[in-house]
Design a protein around this motif. Sequence first.
Motif, mmCIF file in Angstrom:
data_model
loop_
_atom_site.group_PDB
_atom_site.id
_atom_site.type_symbol
_atom_site.label_atom_id
_atom_site.label_comp_id
_atom_site.label_asym_id
_atom_site.label_seq_id
_atom_site.Cartn_x
_atom_site.Cartn_y
_atom_site.Cartn_z
ATOM 1 N N UNK A 243 -4.796 10.779 -13.595
ATOM 2 C CA UNK A 243 -4.704 12.108 -13.494
ATOM 3 C C UNK A 243 -6.187 12.721 -14.010
ATOM 4 N N UNK A 244 -6.905 12.384 -14.767
ATOM 5 C CA UNK A 244 -7.969 12.735 -15.179
ATOM 6 C C UNK A 244 -8.990 12.121 -14.233
ATOM 7 N N UNK A 245 -9.034 10.877 -13.916
ATOM 8 C CA UNK A 245 -9.976 10.239 -13.001
ATOM 9 C C UNK A 245 -9.962 10.923 -11.543
ATOM 10 N N UNK A 246 -8.526 11.143 -10.868
ATOM 11 C CA UNK A 246 -8.410 11.368 -9.566
ATOM 12 C C UNK A 246 -8.432 12.957 -9.345
ATOM 13 N N UNK A 247 -8.012 13.707 -10.174
ATOM 14 C CA UNK A 247 -7.872 15.377 -9.870
ATOM 15 C C UNK A 247 -8.768 15.945 -10.774
ATOM 16 N N UNK A 248 -9.202 16.980 -10.367
ATOM 17 C CA UNK A 248 -10.128 17.830 -11.199
ATOM 18 C C UNK A 248 -9.039 18.915 -11.928
ATOM 19 N N UNK A 249 -9.587 19.455 -13.069
ATOM 20 C CA UNK A 249 -8.871 20.319 -13.962
ATOM 21 C C UNK A 249 -8.349 21.477 -13.240
ATOM 22 N N UNK A 250 -8.695 21.783 -12.185
ATOM 23 C CA UNK A 250 -7.951 22.973 -11.347
ATOM 24 C C UNK A 250 -7.088 22.647 -10.130
ATOM 25 N N UNK A 251 -7.060 21.081 -10.002
ATOM 26 C CA UNK A 251 -5.946 20.524 -9.051
ATOM 27 C C UNK A 251 -4.757 20.371 -9.415
ATOM 28 N N UNK A 252 -3.842 20.640 -8.792
ATOM 29 C CA UNK A 252 -2.219 20.414 -9.170
ATOM 30 C C UNK A 252 -2.433 18.656 -8.710
ATOM 31 N N UNK A 253 -2.062 18.067 -10.015
ATOM 32 C CA UNK A 253 -1.816 16.463 -9.960
ATOM 33 C C UNK A 253 -0.292 16.325 -9.929
ATOM 34 N N UNK A 254 -0.012 15.304 -8.869
ATOM 35 C CA UNK A 254 1.619 14.922 -8.760
ATOM 36 C C UNK A 254 1.967 13.856 -9.850
ATOM 37 N N UNK B 83 0.872 -1.328 -0.052
ATOM 38 C CA UNK B 83 0.046 -0.002 -0.082
ATOM 39 C C UNK B 83 0.965 1.139 -0.102
ATOM 40 N N UNK B 84 1.987 1.336 0.431
ATOM 41 C CA UNK B 84 2.899 2.384 0.459
ATOM 42 C C UNK B 84 3.851 2.458 -0.820
ATOM 43 N N UNK B 85 3.416 1.727 -1.732
ATOM 44 C CA UNK B 85 4.543 1.480 -2.957
ATOM 45 C C UNK B 85 4.169 2.916 -3.844
ATOM 46 N N UNK B 86 5.078 3.430 -4.469
ATOM 47 C CA UNK B 86 4.977 4.602 -5.341
ATOM 48 C C UNK B 86 4.476 4.055 -6.539
ATOM 49 N N UNK B 87 3.319 5.020 -7.038
ATOM 50 C CA UNK B 87 2.805 4.887 -8.278
ATOM 51 C C UNK B 87 3.152 6.145 -9.240
ATOM 52 N N UNK B 88 3.301 5.975 -10.403
ATOM 53 C CA UNK B 88 3.431 6.754 -11.275
ATOM 54 C C UNK B 88 2.175 7.230 -11.773
ATOM 55 N N UNK B 89 1.807 8.517 -11.859
ATOM 56 C CA UNK B 89 0.428 8.962 -12.099
ATOM 57 C C UNK B 89 0.348 9.468 -13.638
ATOM 58 N N UNK B 90 -0.343 8.217 -14.448
ATOM 59 C CA UNK B 90 -0.612 8.484 -15.757
ATOM 60 C C UNK B 90 -1.434 9.566 -16.125
ATOM 61 N N UNK C 166 1.772 7.796 -3.350
ATOM 62 C CA UNK C 166 1.542 6.314 -2.898
ATOM 63 C C UNK C 166 0.250 5.782 -3.189
ATOM 64 N N UNK C 167 0.186 4.347 -3.645
ATOM 65 C CA UNK C 167 -0.933 3.860 -3.799
ATOM 66 C C UNK C 167 -2.163 3.863 -2.961
ATOM 67 N N UNK C 168 -1.762 3.708 -1.613
ATOM 68 C CA UNK C 168 -2.856 4.188 -0.499
ATOM 69 C C UNK C 168 -3.505 5.514 -0.655
ATOM 70 N N UNK C 169 -2.726 6.596 -1.289
ATOM 71 C CA UNK C 169 -3.339 7.917 -1.123
ATOM 72 C C UNK C 169 -4.033 7.935 -2.322
ATOM 73 N N UNK C 170 -3.730 7.244 -3.381
ATOM 74 C CA UNK C 170 -4.468 7.183 -4.692
ATOM 75 C C UNK C 170 -5.792 6.450 -4.604
ATOM 76 N N UNK C 171 -5.691 5.390 -3.839
ATOM 77 C CA UNK C 171 -7.122 4.795 -3.409
ATOM 78 C C UNK C 171 -7.990 5.242 -2.692
ATOM 79 N N UNK C 172 -7.623 6.360 -1.760
ATOM 80 C CA UNK C 172 -8.393 6.938 -1.053
ATOM 81 C C UNK C 172 -8.944 8.121 -1.499
ATOM 82 N N UNK C 173 -8.130 8.788 -2.624
ATOM 83 C CA UNK C 173 -8.620 9.905 -3.553
ATOM 84 C C UNK C 173 -9.629 9.175 -4.434
ATOM 85 N N UNK C 174 -9.513 8.023 -5.077
ATOM 86 C CA UNK C 174 -10.435 7.642 -5.827
ATOM 87 C C UNK C 174 -11.994 7.164 -5.015
ATOM 88 N N UNK C 175 -11.729 6.563 -3.956
ATOM 89 C CA UNK C 175 -12.964 6.495 -3.116
ATOM 90 C C UNK C 175 -13.474 7.655 -2.657
#
Length: 113
Positions: free
Chosen positions: A50-61, A39-46, A65-74
């Motif tokens: 980026x489009x699924x998890x972050x809005x157009x005005x949000x700064x996308x990394x 869960x703490x693995x690093x994930x490259x945000x493709x 971490x996989x855990x952070x992306x999972x929480x964001x998706x949920x």
Amino acid sequence: LSSLFPRDSKDKLYSEEEVAAALRAYTENHNLLAGGASPSAGVQVDPFLRGALYGSKEEAPTSAELKVLTEKLIGRMQAWHVVRHPGRPAVAGKGKLKPVQLQTEHRMGNKTV
């Protein structure tokens, strides 16, 4: 999000574990994991993530971490709840389940309500 949930219908409800497993499978299939499947693995945000998890005005990394992306998706998905009662069909509803309070009272004549 059809790339994350390709085989399932639009009306299916997902548990947190199923969402996490789908995101983990997507990152593994697209070789986006940097540090294994933990869960703490690093994930490259493709671009898709980026489009699924972050809005157009949000700064996308570029990575997270996989855990952070999972929480964001949920957090971006619609919350649902399912109420099950023995002998009756399950009822699904939008939003989180509101708190339920049960109490018993003794009334005249040893009647419990």
